[in-house]
Design a protein around this motif. Structure first.
Motif, PDB file in Angstrom:
ATOM      1  N   PRO A 181      -6.974   6.505  35.920  1.00  0.00           N
ATOM      2  CA  PRO A 181      -5.977   7.102  35.030  1.00  0.00           C
ATOM      3  C   PRO A 181      -4.702   6.284  34.826  1.00  0.00           C
ATOM      4  N   VAL A 182      -4.456   5.304  35.670  1.00  0.00           N
ATOM      5  CA  VAL A 182      -3.188   4.570  35.595  1.00  0.00           C
ATOM      6  C   VAL A 182      -3.199   3.593  34.411  1.00  0.00           C
ATOM      7  N   VAL A 183      -2.101   3.596  33.668  1.00  0.00           N
ATOM      8  CA  VAL A 183      -1.885   2.615  32.604  1.00  0.00           C
ATOM      9  C   VAL A 183      -1.067   1.481  33.220  1.00  0.00           C
ATOM     10  N   HIS A 184      -1.666   0.304  33.344  1.00  0.00           N
ATOM     11  CA  HIS A 184      -1.030  -0.843  34.001  1.00  0.00           C
ATOM     12  C   HIS A 184      -0.177  -1.625  33.000  1.00  0.00           C
ATOM     13  N   THR A 185       0.955  -2.106  33.473  1.00  0.00           N
ATOM     14  CA  THR A 185       1.812  -2.922  32.612  1.00  0.00           C
ATOM     15  C   THR A 185       1.286  -4.337  32.462  1.00  0.00           C
ATOM     16  N   THR A 186       0.479  -4.780  33.414  1.00  0.00           N
ATOM     17  CA  THR A 186      -0.114  -6.117  33.338  1.00  0.00           C
ATOM     18  C   THR A 186      -1.510  -6.075  33.959  1.00  0.00           C
ATOM     19  N   VAL A 187      -2.187  -7.212  33.902  1.00  0.00           N
ATOM     20  CA  VAL A 187      -3.576  -7.286  34.344  1.00  0.00           C
ATOM     21  C   VAL A 187      -3.696  -6.970  35.837  1.00  0.00           C
ATOM     22  N   ALA A 188      -4.738  -6.223  36.196  1.00  0.00           N
ATOM     23  CA  ALA A 188      -4.999  -5.922  37.607  1.00  0.00           C
ATOM     24  C   ALA A 188      -5.293  -7.207  38.367  1.00  0.00           C
ATOM     25  N   THR A 189      -4.812  -7.290  39.581  1.00  0.00           N
ATOM     26  CA  THR A 189      -4.957  -8.503  40.398  1.00  0.00           C
ATOM     27  C   THR A 189      -6.411  -8.927  40.542  1.00  0.00           C
ATOM     28  N   VAL A 190      -7.323  -7.972  40.756  1.00  0.00           N
ATOM     29  CA  VAL A 190      -8.733  -8.334  40.946  1.00  0.00           C
ATOM     30  C   VAL A 190      -9.348  -8.891  39.666  1.00  0.00           C
ATOM     31  N   VAL A 191      -8.886  -8.415  38.526  1.00  0.00           N
ATOM     32  CA  VAL A 191      -9.388  -8.927  37.246  1.00  0.00           C
ATOM     33  C   VAL A 191      -8.843 -10.322  37.001  1.00  0.00           C
ATOM     34  N   ARG A 192      -7.547 -10.506  37.241  1.00  0.00           N
ATOM     35  CA  ARG A 192      -6.951 -11.839  37.069  1.00  0.00           C
ATOM     36  C   ARG A 192      -7.677 -12.867  37.939  1.00  0.00           C
ATOM     37  N   ALA A 193      -7.901 -12.517  39.194  1.00  0.00           N
ATOM     38  CA  ALA A 193      -8.550 -13.452  40.110  1.00  0.00           C
ATOM     39  C   ALA A 193      -9.967 -13.788  39.649  1.00  0.00           C
ATOM     40  N   ALA A 194     -10.721 -12.782  39.225  1.00  0.00           N
ATOM     41  CA  ALA A 194     -12.101 -13.026  38.793  1.00  0.00           C
ATOM     42  C   ALA A 194     -12.150 -13.972  37.602  1.00  0.00           C
ATOM     43  N   LEU A 195     -11.285 -13.758  36.621  1.00  0.00           N
ATOM     44  CA  LEU A 195     -11.287 -14.609  35.436  1.00  0.00           C
ATOM     45  C   LEU A 195     -10.719 -15.994  35.736  1.00  0.00           C
ATOM     46  N   ALA A 196      -9.651 -16.052  36.506  1.00  0.00           N
ATOM     47  CA  ALA A 196      -8.998 -17.331  36.792  1.00  0.00           C
ATOM     48  C   ALA A 196      -9.863 -18.240  37.661  1.00  0.00           C
ATOM     49  N   GLU A 197     -10.691 -17.646  38.515  1.00  0.00           N
ATOM     50  CA  GLU A 197     -11.476 -18.445  39.451  1.00  0.00           C
ATOM     51  C   GLU A 197     -12.877 -18.769  38.942  1.00  0.00           C
ATOM     52  N   LEU A 228     -20.301 -14.985  35.652  1.00  0.00           N
ATOM     53  CA  LEU A 228     -19.355 -13.973  36.098  1.00  0.00           C
ATOM     54  C   LEU A 228     -19.889 -12.570  35.801  1.00  0.00           C
ATOM     55  N   CYS A 229     -20.453 -12.377  34.625  1.00  0.00           N
ATOM     56  CA  CYS A 229     -21.022 -11.067  34.276  1.00  0.00           C
ATOM     57  C   CYS A 229     -22.186 -10.700  35.192  1.00  0.00           C
ATOM     58  N   LEU A 230     -22.981 -11.688  35.565  1.00  0.00           N
ATOM     59  CA  LEU A 230     -24.171 -11.422  36.368  1.00  0.00           C
ATOM     60  C   LEU A 230     -23.852 -11.192  37.839  1.00  0.00           C
ATOM     61  N   THR A 231     -22.840 -11.888  38.348  1.00  0.00           N
ATOM     62  CA  THR A 231     -22.653 -11.861  39.803  1.00  0.00           C
ATOM     63  C   THR A 231     -21.222 -11.709  40.289  1.00  0.00           C
ATOM     64  N   GLY A 232     -20.224 -11.811  39.402  1.00  0.00           N
ATOM     65  CA  GLY A 232     -18.872 -11.933  39.937  1.00  0.00           C
ATOM     66  C   GLY A 232     -17.829 -10.961  39.461  1.00  0.00           C
ATOM     67  N   LEU A 233     -18.183 -10.008  38.582  1.00  0.00           N
ATOM     68  CA  LEU A 233     -17.160  -9.080  38.119  1.00  0.00           C
ATOM     69  C   LEU A 233     -16.726  -8.135  39.223  1.00  0.00           C
ATOM     70  N   PRO A 234     -15.459  -7.794  39.284  1.00  0.00           N
ATOM     71  CA  PRO A 234     -15.028  -6.800  40.277  1.00  0.00           C
ATOM     72  C   PRO A 234     -15.739  -5.476  40.030  1.00  0.00           C
ATOM     73  N   ASP A 235     -16.010  -4.732  41.102  1.00  0.00           N
ATOM     74  CA  ASP A 235     -16.730  -3.466  40.938  1.00  0.00           C
ATOM     75  C   ASP A 235     -15.832  -2.244  41.069  1.00  0.00           C
ATOM     76  N   ALA A 236     -14.553  -2.458  41.382  1.00  0.00           N
ATOM     77  CA  ALA A 236     -13.624  -1.329  41.525  1.00  0.00           C
ATOM     78  C   ALA A 236     -12.212  -1.869  41.615  1.00  0.00           C
ATOM     79  N   LEU A 237     -11.240  -1.008  41.354  1.00  0.00           N
ATOM     80  CA  LEU A 237      -9.846  -1.338  41.620  1.00  0.00           C
ATOM     81  C   LEU A 237      -9.547  -0.964  43.067  1.00  0.00           C
ATOM     82  N   PRO A 238      -8.688  -1.716  43.728  1.00  0.00           N
ATOM     83  CA  PRO A 238      -8.299  -1.341  45.087  1.00  0.00           C
ATOM     84  C   PRO A 238      -7.647   0.041  45.099  1.00  0.00           C
ATOM     85  N   GLU A 239      -7.913   0.803  46.128  1.00  0.00           N
ATOM     86  CA  GLU A 239      -7.317   2.143  46.249  1.00  0.00           C
ATOM     87  C   GLU A 239      -5.892   2.023  46.774  1.00  0.00           C
TER      88      GLU A 239
END
Length: 197
Positions: free
Chosen positions: A163-179, A186-197
């Motif tokens: 439900p949260v509207v983020h002001t910027t990209v989630a850290t796990v998403v940034r890391a996945a794309l940047a690395e 990435l689609c087959l094996t490396g996308l994050p599967d959840a946001l950190p709680e």
């Protein structure tokens, strides 16, 4: 679903991913905004442009990885996250508050992946929009009255709307794309599967 957001003004900034102050982004927004168009009319045009003119990496089988709004605009390809970054930047450049939202969706192998959306603030409320791109299984549309996303969530499969509207990209998403240097892998094996709680 009730979205959780801070004040709309917090969703107007520019950063190294949502580059709303980028000359390329501002120039495209000015081209897309017809003189006299309302914010809602501009948002629809910008939505359809990003959805339809920027290829989704998986659909196009294009291995290039993009993260920032400028990269997406330059290469005209990106995953849902990257396309959302460009859409949010276009909106912000025209003074329309826009943030990032995420879903946790099931994949073909009984696992889960994050999916990226944009939430925009118009008509005194937040509205989620999905610029992923349509295909024979996806028919997302611009709508401020009812959500027309690519996929509804199925809680029985462990799926959820965050439900949260983020002001910027989630850290796990940034890391996945940047690395990553290959969007298909990435689609087959490396996308994050959840946001950190």
């Amino acid at each position: 679903m009730q979205l959780i957001a801070s004040a709309p003004i917090d969703y107007l900034g520019s950063d190294d991913v949502i580059q709303s102050a980028s000359p390329q982004v501002v120039n495209l927004a000015r081209q897309l905004r017809v003189e006299g168009a309302s914010d809602a009319e501009f948002a629809r045009v910008a939505y359809e442009w990003v959805r339809d003119e920027v290829a989704h990496s998986w659909d196009a089988q294009d291995s290039r990885v993009t993260l920032s709004a400028e990269e997406v605009l330059d290469q005209r390809v990106g995953l849902c996250f990257a396309k959302s970054h460009l859409f949010a930047a276009l909106l912000r450049s025209q003074g329309i508050p826009a943030g990032l939202c995420y879903q946790r969706l099931g994949n073909e192998e009984d696992g889960h992946v994050l999916h990226g959306l944009v939430a925009i603030y118009l008509d005194d409320g937040w509205h989620r929009l999905d610029v992923r791109g349509n295909n024979d299984r996806v028919n997302a549309q611009f709508s401020l009255s009812e959500e027309r996303l690519a996929w509804p969530v199925d809680p029985e499969r462990g799926e959820r709307d965050y439900p949260v509207v983020h002001t910027t990209v989630a850290t796990v998403v940034r890391a996945a794309l940047a690395e990553s240097d290959d969007a298909i892998t990435l689609c087959l094996t490396g996308l994050p599967d959840a946001l950190p709680e």
